[in-house]
Design a protein around this motif. Structure first.
Motif, PDB file in Angstrom:
ATOM      1  N   ASP A  22       0.769  -1.168  -0.032  1.00  0.00           N
ATOM      2  CA  ASP A  22      -0.051   0.008  -0.047  1.00  0.00           C
ATOM      3  C   ASP A  22       0.901   1.256   0.051  1.00  0.00           C
ATOM      4  O   ASP A  22       1.771   1.356   0.883  1.00  0.00           O
ATOM      5  CB  ASP A  22      -0.886   0.023   1.314  1.00  0.00           C
ATOM      6  CG  ASP A  22      -1.951   1.042   1.289  1.00  0.00           C
ATOM      7  OD1 ASP A  22      -1.749   2.027   0.531  1.00  0.00           O
ATOM      8  OD2 ASP A  22      -3.002   1.005   1.921  1.00  0.00           O
ATOM      9  N   THR A  23       0.624   2.214  -0.861  1.00  0.00           N
ATOM     10  CA  THR A  23       1.360   3.347  -1.124  1.00  0.00           C
ATOM     11  C   THR A  23       1.388   4.248   0.336  1.00  0.00           C
ATOM     12  O   THR A  23       2.329   4.830   0.542  1.00  0.00           O
ATOM     13  CB  THR A  23       1.043   4.306  -2.292  1.00  0.00           C
ATOM     14  OG1 THR A  23      -0.216   4.669  -1.981  1.00  0.00           O
ATOM     15  CG2 THR A  23       1.077   3.641  -3.387  1.00  0.00           C
ATOM     16  N   ARG A  24       0.429   3.976   1.129  1.00  0.00           N
ATOM     17  CA  ARG A  24       0.549   4.824   2.336  1.00  0.00           C
ATOM     18  C   ARG A  24       1.331   4.471   3.379  1.00  0.00           C
ATOM     19  O   ARG A  24       1.675   5.239   4.179  1.00  0.00           O
ATOM     20  CB  ARG A  24      -1.014   4.849   2.729  1.00  0.00           C
ATOM     21  CG  ARG A  24      -2.101   5.357   2.244  1.00  0.00           C
ATOM     22  CD  ARG A  24      -3.571   5.057   2.529  1.00  0.00           C
ATOM     23  NE  ARG A  24      -3.823   3.846   2.461  1.00  0.00           N
ATOM     24  CZ  ARG A  24      -5.015   3.178   2.891  1.00  0.00           C
ATOM     25  NH1 ARG A  24      -5.847   3.997   3.316  1.00  0.00           N
ATOM     26  NH2 ARG A  24      -5.458   1.892   2.634  1.00  0.00           N
ATOM     27  N   GLY A  66       3.842   9.009   4.410  1.00  0.00           N
ATOM     28  CA  GLY A  66       3.161   8.153   3.522  1.00  0.00           C
ATOM     29  C   GLY A  66       1.749   8.672   3.439  1.00  0.00           C
ATOM     30  O   GLY A  66       1.080   8.460   2.011  1.00  0.00           O
ATOM     31  N   PHE A  67       0.970   8.847   4.233  1.00  0.00           N
ATOM     32  CA  PHE A  67      -0.480   9.094   4.385  1.00  0.00           C
ATOM     33  C   PHE A  67      -0.507  10.436   3.531  1.00  0.00           C
ATOM     34  O   PHE A  67      -1.669  11.041   3.291  1.00  0.00           O
ATOM     35  CB  PHE A  67      -1.016   9.193   5.773  1.00  0.00           C
ATOM     36  CG  PHE A  67      -1.498   7.855   6.371  1.00  0.00           C
ATOM     37  CD1 PHE A  67      -2.681   7.363   5.677  1.00  0.00           C
ATOM     38  CD2 PHE A  67      -0.527   6.981   7.183  1.00  0.00           C
ATOM     39  CE1 PHE A  67      -2.950   6.092   6.216  1.00  0.00           C
ATOM     40  CE2 PHE A  67      -0.966   5.783   7.288  1.00  0.00           C
ATOM     41  CZ  PHE A  67      -2.206   5.080   6.811  1.00  0.00           C
ATOM     42  N   ASN A  68       0.578  11.317   3.706  1.00  0.00           N
ATOM     43  CA  ASN A  68       0.081  12.707   3.030  1.00  0.00           C
ATOM     44  C   ASN A  68       0.505  12.521   1.651  1.00  0.00           C
ATOM     45  O   ASN A  68       0.497  13.614   0.920  1.00  0.00           O
ATOM     46  CB  ASN A  68       1.060  13.720   3.652  1.00  0.00           C
ATOM     47  CG  ASN A  68       0.503  14.019   5.074  1.00  0.00           C
ATOM     48  OD1 ASN A  68      -0.673  13.962   5.159  1.00  0.00           O
ATOM     49  ND2 ASN A  68       1.471  14.639   5.971  1.00  0.00           N
ATOM     50  N   GLN A  86      -2.320   9.380  -3.316  1.00  0.00           N
ATOM     51  CA  GLN A  86      -2.715   7.864  -3.671  1.00  0.00           C
ATOM     52  C   GLN A  86      -2.842   7.500  -4.997  1.00  0.00           C
ATOM     53  O   GLN A  86      -3.207   6.366  -5.372  1.00  0.00           O
ATOM     54  CB  GLN A  86      -3.954   7.546  -2.822  1.00  0.00           C
ATOM     55  CG  GLN A  86      -3.746   7.761  -1.167  1.00  0.00           C
ATOM     56  CD  GLN A  86      -2.379   6.941  -0.707  1.00  0.00           C
ATOM     57  OE1 GLN A  86      -2.326   5.835  -1.002  1.00  0.00           O
ATOM     58  NE2 GLN A  86      -1.508   7.712  -0.078  1.00  0.00           N
TER      59      GLN A  86
END
Length: 483
Positions: A119-121, A224-226, A229
């Motif tokens: 997952d990219t996050r 990652g979350f920023n 996506q």
């Protein structure tokens, strides 16, 4: 050590007096190094080997002034190189490993399935954790970066994620695992040179490596979350997957070279021969599973894999995606020659200043200024950093600093694990952050990201010694000799 070197030099040249350098004279090579690094690297953009050789000339002039001959300096340089032969062989072996793993499909298979799973996050966090695990099991940060690190970087490039952040996470994870592995050469050296039980040394390392790594992991998770996506189109991924399938035949046996490295490292087999065996197995897989010729396999090991070697129905190398070419065209022993050149040039400078006693004079002066436990540990950090910045070699930093400060720690009743941990916190992990060192050159060349770009994201590497100083000032984690 300095007196022994002077005695031996005098025996070789009884008619010529070998003088001990004054503080001013001892500082001249260091000032030259700092000048050429500060001007030559960021301003004049000089090649790193030249930046290392220019202050070596100054150091050689100082050595001649002190009474040393070229024979003395040549022997010191040769001894320095000889002591690091194993590490140099590992560098060459990693180049061969990457080339053979590319042509066999070992690395591409991990990339292929990793793209679909990760997952990219949590890519940046995964980069840190995956590299750390491999590094702990293998005992080598170089091997971890050259294997799983390359895979993660390839996935990041495919998904169009930040390469500097990914590279920083890979470097941090590799050194985190390396410091906590009883198989690591620098970990073993730091424990041995200070007469510390290796497992006690590793336990004491947790005080700095764990909080530094937790801080880094939090940053990687937030970054990652920023991240976007929707960074990479499904069409690009689909094209890459199709071309990967055209080039390679997937088979569970392709993981055998990786298993050999992991199991062999756990069984404490020498790193360079182990990588060679893994490469040979990968070459056999490339021939019998992928259908490449013997000449192609040898070329991949020597000069790196190239998609132009692929002659399979349905695949046109000229029409290959630029992303596929960028991912697969790499490796080979020749790719490590630049790193070897930098390392040799560093040994020239390090050999000369060690032989003449300049480093010892400077560090001995530093010892006279410390009066407290915090001062001793902080001075050790400063000395190790100085050795790493100037010498660029972890082994040199660990050995010389340990010899200079060992008796001081004993005199103040400090357990040897305080010294061994500090040596690693400030003399080992920071080499990956200093562009002209062999470690940083290797990381940059293997990951394809300049040291200055990944440096801010290799959080564990530079916060570790900050925690060491914090503990020294507050008294936390300082262990005394048992009465």
């Amino acid at each position: 050590m300095f007196h022994r070197l002077m005695t031996e030099a005098n025996k070789s040249h009884p008619s010529k007096e070998i003088r001990r350098p004054t503080m001013f004279v001892a500082l001249l090579p260091m000032i030259a190094m700092l000048f050429f690094v500060g001007v030559g690297f960021p301003i004049l953009k000089l090649p790193i080997p030249i930046i290392l050789l220019l202050p070596s000339v100054v150091a050689a002039i100082v050595a001649y002034y002190l009474g040393y001959t070229w024979s003395d300096l040549q022997k010191a340089i040769s001894d320095k190189i000889g002591q690091s032969t194993g590490a140099l062989l590992v560098l060459v072996s990693v180049g061969m490993l990457i080339g053979s793993w590319m042509i066999s499909g070992t690395l591409p298979m991990m990339i292929y399935y990793g793209i679909q799973i990760i997952d990219t996050r949590v890519l940046y966090l995964s980069a840190f954790l995956a590299t750390a695990i491999v590094s702990v099991l293998s005992g080598t940060s170089y091997g971890a970066v050259g294997t799983i690190g390359v895979v993660v970087m390839s996935i990041a490039a495919t998904l169009q994620m930040s390469l500097p952040i990914t590279a920083g996470a890979v470097v941090a994870g590799a050194y985190f695992g390396d410091k906590l592995s009883p198989l690591s050469d620098t970990t073993v050296l730091a424990a041995a040179i200070t007469n510390t039980d290796i497992y006690e040394h590793i336990r004491h390392m947790l005080w700095t490596t764990v909080p530094a790594s937790l801080l880094g992991m939090a940053v990687y998770l937030i970054a990652g979350f920023n991240s976007s996506q929707e960074a990479v189109s499904s069409e690009l991924v689909s094209t890459m997957m199709t071309q990967f399938n055209q080039i390679y035949h997937w088979n569970i046996l392709l993981l055998l070279p990786l298993v050999i490295v992991m199991v062999g490292s756990a069984m404490k087999y020498p790193t360079a021969p182990l990588m060679f065996v893994s490469s040979v197995v990968a070459c056999l897989l490339a021939i019998f599973i992928q259908g490449f010729s013997f000449n192609d396999v040898c070329t991949a090991c020597a000069n790196g894999f190239n998609v132009n070697m692929v002659h399979k129905a349905g695949f046109d190398a000229a029409a290959a995606s630029s992303a596929v070419v960028r991912l697969l065209n790499r490796g080979g022993m020749s790719s490590m020659m630049g790193i070897l050149l930098i390392t040799y040039c560093a040994f020239v400078f390090g050999g000369i200043v060690s032989c003449t006693g300049c480093l010892e004079v400077m560090l001995e002066k530093l010892q006279t200024k410390v009066k407290t436990d915090a001062g001793i540990i902080s001075s050790t950090v400063a000395a190790s950093l100085l050795m790493s910045v100037i010498g660029g070699v972890s082994y040199l930093s660990i050995i010389v600093t340990a010899e200079l400060f060992g008796d001081v720690y004993k005199a103040r009743g400090l357990a040897s694990c305080n010294l061994s941990r500090t040596l690693e916190d400030s003399g080992t992990v920071v080499t990956a952050l200093i562009p002209w060192t062999g470690g940083a050159a290797y990381m940059a060349a293997t990951l394809g990201v300049a040291t200055i770009d990944y440096l801010p994201w290799a959080i564990m590497n530079y916060t570790g010694f900050m925690f060491a100083i914090f503990y020294a000032v507050t008294g936390i984690s300082i262990k005394k000799i048992r009465s």
